[in-house]
Design an enzyme around this catalytic site. Structure first.
Site, PDB file in Angstrom:
ATOM      1  N   ARG A 123      -4.610  -8.092  16.303  1.00 15.68           N
ATOM      2  CA  ARG A 123      -3.948  -6.850  15.824  1.00 15.68           C
ATOM      3  C   ARG A 123      -3.159  -7.049  14.528  1.00 15.68           C
ATOM      4  O   ARG A 123      -2.286  -6.244  14.192  1.00 15.68           O
ATOM      5  CB  ARG A 123      -3.029  -6.262  16.896  1.00 15.68           C
ATOM      6  N   LYS A 144      -5.872  -2.270   0.306  1.00 18.29           N
ATOM      7  CA  LYS A 144      -7.059  -1.628   0.899  1.00 18.29           C
ATOM      8  C   LYS A 144      -8.030  -2.734   1.277  1.00 18.29           C
ATOM      9  O   LYS A 144      -8.481  -3.495   0.406  1.00 18.29           O
ATOM     10  CB  LYS A 144      -7.740  -0.699  -0.112  1.00 18.29           C
ATOM     11  N   GLU A 186     -13.043  -2.154 -14.062  1.00 16.35           N
ATOM     12  CA  GLU A 186     -11.821  -1.705 -13.374  1.00 16.35           C
ATOM     13  C   GLU A 186     -10.597  -1.902 -14.290  1.00 16.35           C
ATOM     14  O   GLU A 186      -9.609  -1.177 -14.174  1.00 16.35           O
ATOM     15  CB  GLU A 186     -11.616  -2.461 -12.056  1.00 16.35           C
ATOM     16  N   LYS A 228      -1.836  -0.856 -11.530  1.00 13.84           N
ATOM     17  CA  LYS A 228      -2.209  -0.654 -10.116  1.00 13.84           C
ATOM     18  C   LYS A 228      -0.974  -0.780  -9.215  1.00 13.84           C
ATOM     19  O   LYS A 228      -0.781   0.029  -8.305  1.00 13.84           O
ATOM     20  CB  LYS A 228      -3.289  -1.656  -9.698  1.00 13.84           C
ATOM     21  N   GLU A 238      -2.410   6.443  -0.083  1.00 11.19           N
ATOM     22  CA  GLU A 238      -3.261   7.445  -0.743  1.00 11.19           C
ATOM     23  C   GLU A 238      -3.085   8.841  -0.162  1.00 11.19           C
ATOM     24  O   GLU A 238      -4.053   9.512   0.192  1.00 11.19           O
ATOM     25  CB  GLU A 238      -4.743   7.026  -0.684  1.00 11.19           C
ATOM     26  N   ARG A 242      -2.295   7.991  -5.389  1.00  9.98           N
ATOM     27  CA  ARG A 242      -3.163   6.808  -5.381  1.00  9.98           C
ATOM     28  C   ARG A 242      -4.630   7.165  -5.588  1.00  9.98           C
ATOM     29  O   ARG A 242      -5.418   6.322  -6.057  1.00  9.98           O
ATOM     30  CB  ARG A 242      -2.978   6.018  -4.070  1.00  9.98           C
ATOM     31  N   ASN A 246      -9.249   6.000  -7.939  1.00  6.69           N
ATOM     32  CA  ASN A 246     -10.636   6.236  -7.563  1.00  6.69           C
ATOM     33  C   ASN A 246     -11.446   6.870  -8.704  1.00  6.69           C
ATOM     34  O   ASN A 246     -12.556   7.341  -8.482  1.00  6.69           O
ATOM     35  CB  ASN A 246     -10.657   7.152  -6.330  1.00  6.69           C
ATOM     36  N   HIS A 249     -15.256   6.633  -8.769  1.00  3.06           N
ATOM     37  CA  HIS A 249     -15.708   6.042  -7.505  1.00  3.06           C
ATOM     38  C   HIS A 249     -16.497   7.011  -6.625  1.00  3.06           C
ATOM     39  O   HIS A 249     -17.279   6.564  -5.796  1.00  3.06           O
ATOM     40  CB  HIS A 249     -14.519   5.479  -6.728  1.00  3.06           C
ATOM     41  N   HIS A 253     -19.516   4.957  -5.795  1.00  2.98           N
ATOM     42  CA  HIS A 253     -19.762   4.483  -4.428  1.00  2.98           C
ATOM     43  C   HIS A 253     -21.075   5.039  -3.895  1.00  2.98           C
ATOM     44  O   HIS A 253     -21.817   4.346  -3.182  1.00  2.98           O
ATOM     45  CB  HIS A 253     -18.612   4.895  -3.500  1.00  2.98           C
ATOM     46  N   HIS A 266     -20.225  -3.542  -8.184  1.00  3.92           N
ATOM     47  CA  HIS A 266     -19.262  -2.455  -8.024  1.00  3.92           C
ATOM     48  C   HIS A 266     -18.798  -1.917  -9.393  1.00  3.92           C
ATOM     49  O   HIS A 266     -18.826  -0.704  -9.635  1.00  3.92           O
ATOM     50  CB  HIS A 266     -18.072  -2.943  -7.196  1.00  3.92           C
TER      51      HIS A 266
HETATM   52  N1  LIG Z   1      -9.696  -3.310  -2.051  1.00  6.05           N
HETATM   53  C1  LIG Z   1      -9.697  -2.761  -3.237  1.00  6.05           C
HETATM   54  O1  LIG Z   1      -8.716  -2.149  -3.677  1.00  6.05           O
HETATM   55  C2  LIG Z   1     -10.909  -2.915  -4.114  1.00  6.05           C
HETATM   56  C3  LIG Z   1     -10.805  -2.607  -5.475  1.00  6.05           C
HETATM   57  C4  LIG Z   1     -11.923  -2.777  -6.276  1.00  6.05           C
HETATM   58  C5  LIG Z   1     -13.095  -3.273  -5.722  1.00  6.05           C
HETATM   59  N2  LIG Z   1     -13.145  -3.578  -4.403  1.00  6.05           N
HETATM   60  C6  LIG Z   1     -14.365  -4.169  -3.830  1.00  6.05           C
HETATM   61  O2  LIG Z   1     -14.579  -5.421  -4.470  1.00  6.05           O
HETATM   62  C7  LIG Z   1     -15.960  -5.756  -4.405  1.00  6.05           C
HETATM   63  C8  LIG Z   1     -16.443  -6.257  -5.740  1.00  6.05           C
HETATM   64  O3  LIG Z   1     -15.698  -7.387  -6.100  1.00  6.05           O
HETATM   65  P1  LIG Z   1     -16.283  -8.454  -7.134  1.00  6.05           P
HETATM   66  O4  LIG Z   1     -16.878  -7.778  -8.294  1.00  6.05           O
HETATM   67  O5  LIG Z   1     -15.205  -9.448  -7.350  1.00  6.05           O
HETATM   68  O6  LIG Z   1     -17.522  -9.035  -6.354  1.00  6.05           O
HETATM   69  P2  LIG Z   1     -17.797 -10.388  -5.571  1.00  6.05           P
HETATM   70  O7  LIG Z   1     -16.681 -10.755  -4.707  1.00  6.05           O
HETATM   71  O8  LIG Z   1     -19.138 -10.221  -4.944  1.00  6.05           O
HETATM   72  O9  LIG Z   1     -17.906 -11.458  -6.739  1.00  6.05           O
HETATM   73  C9  LIG Z   1     -18.892 -11.297  -7.722  1.00  6.05           C
HETATM   74  C10 LIG Z   1     -19.797 -12.536  -7.821  1.00  6.05           C
HETATM   75  O10 LIG Z   1     -19.096 -13.567  -8.477  1.00  6.05           O
HETATM   76  C11 LIG Z   1     -19.158 -14.794  -7.722  1.00  6.05           C
HETATM   77  N3  LIG Z   1     -17.919 -15.482  -8.036  1.00  6.05           N
HETATM   78  C12 LIG Z   1     -16.682 -15.124  -7.630  1.00  6.05           C
HETATM   79  N4  LIG Z   1     -15.773 -15.895  -8.234  1.00  6.05           N
HETATM   80  C13 LIG Z   1     -16.444 -16.757  -9.021  1.00  6.05           C
HETATM   81  C14 LIG Z   1     -16.042 -17.768  -9.932  1.00  6.05           C
HETATM   82  N5  LIG Z   1     -14.764 -18.010 -10.185  1.00  6.05           N
HETATM   83  N6  LIG Z   1     -16.998 -18.466 -10.564  1.00  6.05           N
HETATM   84  C15 LIG Z   1     -18.306 -18.170 -10.371  1.00  6.05           C
HETATM   85  N7  LIG Z   1     -18.757 -17.211  -9.551  1.00  6.05           N
HETATM   86  C16 LIG Z   1     -17.815 -16.510  -8.895  1.00  6.05           C
HETATM   87  C17 LIG Z   1     -19.324 -14.341  -6.309  1.00  6.05           C
HETATM   88  O11 LIG Z   1     -19.927 -15.339  -5.526  1.00  6.05           O
HETATM   89  C18 LIG Z   1     -20.240 -13.135  -6.488  1.00  6.05           C
HETATM   90  O12 LIG Z   1     -21.574 -13.557  -6.599  1.00  6.05           O
HETATM   91  C19 LIG Z   1     -16.673  -4.507  -3.934  1.00  6.05           C
HETATM   92  O13 LIG Z   1     -17.024  -4.659  -2.589  1.00  6.05           O
HETATM   93  C20 LIG Z   1     -15.632  -3.426  -4.094  1.00  6.05           C
HETATM   94  O14 LIG Z   1     -15.825  -2.372  -3.185  1.00  6.05           O
HETATM   95  C21 LIG Z   1     -12.083  -3.414  -3.600  1.00  6.05           C
HETATM   96  O1  LIG Z   2      -6.885   0.727  -4.522  1.00 12.41           O
HETATM   97  C1  LIG Z   2      -7.361   1.863  -4.574  1.00 12.41           C
HETATM   98  O2  LIG Z   2      -6.793   2.834  -4.070  1.00 12.41           O
HETATM   99  C2  LIG Z   2      -8.664   2.090  -5.234  1.00 12.41           C
HETATM  100  O3  LIG Z   2      -9.220   3.173  -5.136  1.00 12.41           O
HETATM  101  C3  LIG Z   2      -9.251   0.955  -6.011  1.00 12.41           C
HETATM  102  C4  LIG Z   2     -10.759   1.012  -6.143  1.00 12.41           C
HETATM  103  O4  LIG Z   2     -11.082   0.331  -7.345  1.00 12.41           O
HETATM  104  C5  LIG Z   2     -11.492   0.284  -5.027  1.00 12.41           C
HETATM  105  O5  LIG Z   2     -12.863   0.235  -5.305  1.00 12.41           O
HETATM  106  C6  LIG Z   2     -11.238   0.762  -3.614  1.00 12.41           C
HETATM  107  O6  LIG Z   2     -11.792  -0.156  -2.695  1.00 12.41           O
HETATM  108  C7  LIG Z   2     -11.853   2.101  -3.311  1.00 12.41           C
HETATM  109  O7  LIG Z   2     -11.366   2.541  -2.103  1.00 12.41           O
HETATM  110  P1  LIG Z   2     -11.979   3.742  -1.257  1.00 12.41           P
HETATM  111  O8  LIG Z   2     -10.821   4.210  -0.470  1.00 12.41           O
HETATM  112  O9  LIG Z   2     -12.522   4.750  -2.220  1.00 12.41           O
HETATM  113  O10 LIG Z   2     -13.046   3.141  -0.419  1.00 12.41           O
HETATM  114 ZN   LIG Z   3     -13.211   0.018  -7.435  1.00 14.33          ZN
END
Ligand SMILES: NC(=O)c1ccc[n+]([C@@H]2O[C@H](COP(=O)([O-])OP(=O)(O)OC[C@H]3O[C@@H](n4cnc5c(N)ncnc54)[C@H](O)[C@@H]3O)[C@@H](O)[C@H]2O)c1
Ligand SMILES: O=C(O)C(=O)C[C@@H](O)[C@H](O)[C@H](O)COP(=O)(O)O
Ligand SMILES: [Zn+2]
Length: 368
Positions: A123, A144, A186, A228, A238, A242, A246, A249, A253, A266
């Site tokens: 949890r 998130k 981003e 951010k 959100e 917040r 997006n 997105h 998405h 992404h």
């Molecule tokens: N939680 C949030 O607020 C938020 C915000 C934006 C995006 N996201 C999510 O993040 C994801 C995309 O993240 P990403 O673009 O970092 O993708 P990712 O984590 O898949 O990394 C991209 C690629 O780079 C490689 N890699 C990572 N670090 C490396 C390094 N230092 N050297 C060499 N290779 C490396 C990974 O293995 C992968 O192949 C999506 O799923 C998206 O939905 C979440």
């Molecule tokens: O942190 C946030 O809020 C964002 O919307 C950041 C986005 O870049 C990110 O891709 C996030 O994961 C999108 O969230 P979602 O709620 O649209 O799934």
């Molecule tokens: Zn994003």
């Protein structure tokens, strides 16, 4: 080294950004109360593991921490319930307890997956983000965390803030060019929503950013994180503001889901989505220059502004209905008012959205 704080009362935390931070990880962990008496779990992927996992395990061992590690396949498909179950198995077999901490070593995929594991294991236990991609200046901040459903992105998740973000910029030097550009999407988004001068700075310094120039990266990532952090501090869950994070997105998405998670990174899908939002802005009466300037910024960062012609408008329209901003029958869009400022707009006419998606297809109309 720069520090950006995310101000959330008792859930506040710092983002440490700089070179050589990993070597002091033991000290950071102790300062932040990470228990020495419970095992830690590192989650990473199979591209990152050969580069940085042994180093991290060794540094933590030297600082007195016991660790177990889970290496998942690289790529968006790791953000799934089945991989989450594997992560949980590693945690249980590794005897993680309620004082344990999950460490996300990687990009947004690992961060979202490991963060959701931390949010739900027993949890909820602590987690720490160690971002290794440019994109992760966004994903590691704000709490998130989620996995995908085949029908929609980030559909199964939680809000769960990390204890800290330790962003060692040295790790970015091994990123492949496509991941560099995807992450910059981003970064420029943060400028487009809140700081036009910063968005223009991203364009002016595109060649340094794409070449991973340490000074340009440190400034760009710190400014992106600060924008951010400010938005998240004002509206953690959100309820309103917040949603501006997006930008791009809703369409982006849907493109990721319809293309089957993996064809587009992404940041690439979000770049196409931001070009779409800029088109919508102009169609809704904003200055035509918004579209031209947005597209020129994205292209200077080597990002796509059109999508592959095989993606169907109907399927994208359907996928958009699963957007988390779709509530009580109303779709919300983040629409630019100018470069550096956006509005949350309810009830953009469906026909306008449909026409915009048609125009985003490669070979679609070039005029807005
Ligand atoms: N939680 C949030 O607020 C938020 C915000 C934006 C995006 N996201 C999510 O993040 C994801 C995309 O993240 P990403 O673009 O970092 O993708 P990712 O984590 O898949 O990394 C991209 C690629 O780079 C490689 N890699 C990572 N670090 C490396 C390094 N230092 N050297 C060499 N290779 C490396 C990974 O293995 C992968 O192949 C999506 O799923 C998206 O939905 C979440
Ligand atoms: O942190 C946030 O809020 C964002 O919307 C950041 C986005 O870049 C990110 O891709 C996030 O994961 C999108 O969230 P979602 O709620 O649209 O799934
Ligand atoms: Zn994003």
């Amino acid at each position: 080294m720069r520090t950006v704080n995310v101000d959330l009362g008792e859930r506040s935390y710092p983002i440490y950004i700089g070179s050589g931070l990993l070597s002091n990880i033991g000290q950071y962990f102790k300062e932040h109360g990470i228990s020495l008496n419970s095992p830690l779990m590192i989650v990473t992927d199979d591209n990152i593991a050969p580069l940085y996992l042994n180093l991290l395990e060794q540094l933590l061992l030297e600082a007195g921490y016991a660790t177990v590690s889970k290496v998942v396949n690289a790529g968006e498909t790791a953000k799934s319930l089945s991989v989450l179950e594997e992560v949980m198995t590693t945690a249980i077999k590794g005897n993680l307890d309620r004082n344990s901490t999950v460490i996300a070593l990687g990009g947004g995929v690992v961060g979202d997956l490991a963060g959701f594991a931390a949010a739900t294991y027993m949890r909820g236990i602590k987690f720490v983000q160690i971002p290794t991609t440019i994109l992760a200046h966004d994903s590691s901040v704000g709490g998130k965390v989620a996995v995908n459903h085949p029908l929609a992105k980030n559909m199964i998740g939680a809000f769960h803030q990390p204890e800290m973000v330790l962003y060692d910029l040295d790790t970015l030097q091994t990123l492949p060019p496509r991941d560099v550009a995807s992450g910059l999407s981003e970064m420029v988004k943060h400028g487009l929503i809140r700081d036009g001068e910063f968005a223009r700075w991203c364009k002016e310094h595109a060649s340094e950013l794409l070449a991973l120039d340490p000074e340009a990266l440190e400034y760009g990532l710190s400014r992106g994180c600060a924008i951010k952090a400010d938005v998240v501090s004002r509206d953690e869950r959100e309820n309103d503001l917040r949603a501006i994070l997006n930008l791009g997105h809703t369409i982006g998405h849907a493109i990721e889901a319809v293309a089957g998670y993996g064809e587009y990174m992404h940041g690439e899908a979000i770049a196409i989505g931001m070009a779409g939002s800029a088109r919508l802005a102009v169609r809704l009466g904003r200055d035509a220059n918004i579209y031209d300037e947005t597209v020129s910024m994205l292209q200077s960062l080597r990002l796509p502004v059109t999508m592959s012609s095989h993606l169907s408008t109907d399927e994208i329209m359907e996928a958009m209905k699963h957007d988390k901003k779709f509530r009580e029958g109303h779709m919300l869009f983040i629409i630019p008012d100018s470069i550096g400022s956006v509005s949350i707009v309810k009830d953009v006419p469906e026909q306008l959205v449909r026409e915009t998606i048609d125009q985003l297809r490669e070979g679609g109309e070039t005029d807005v």
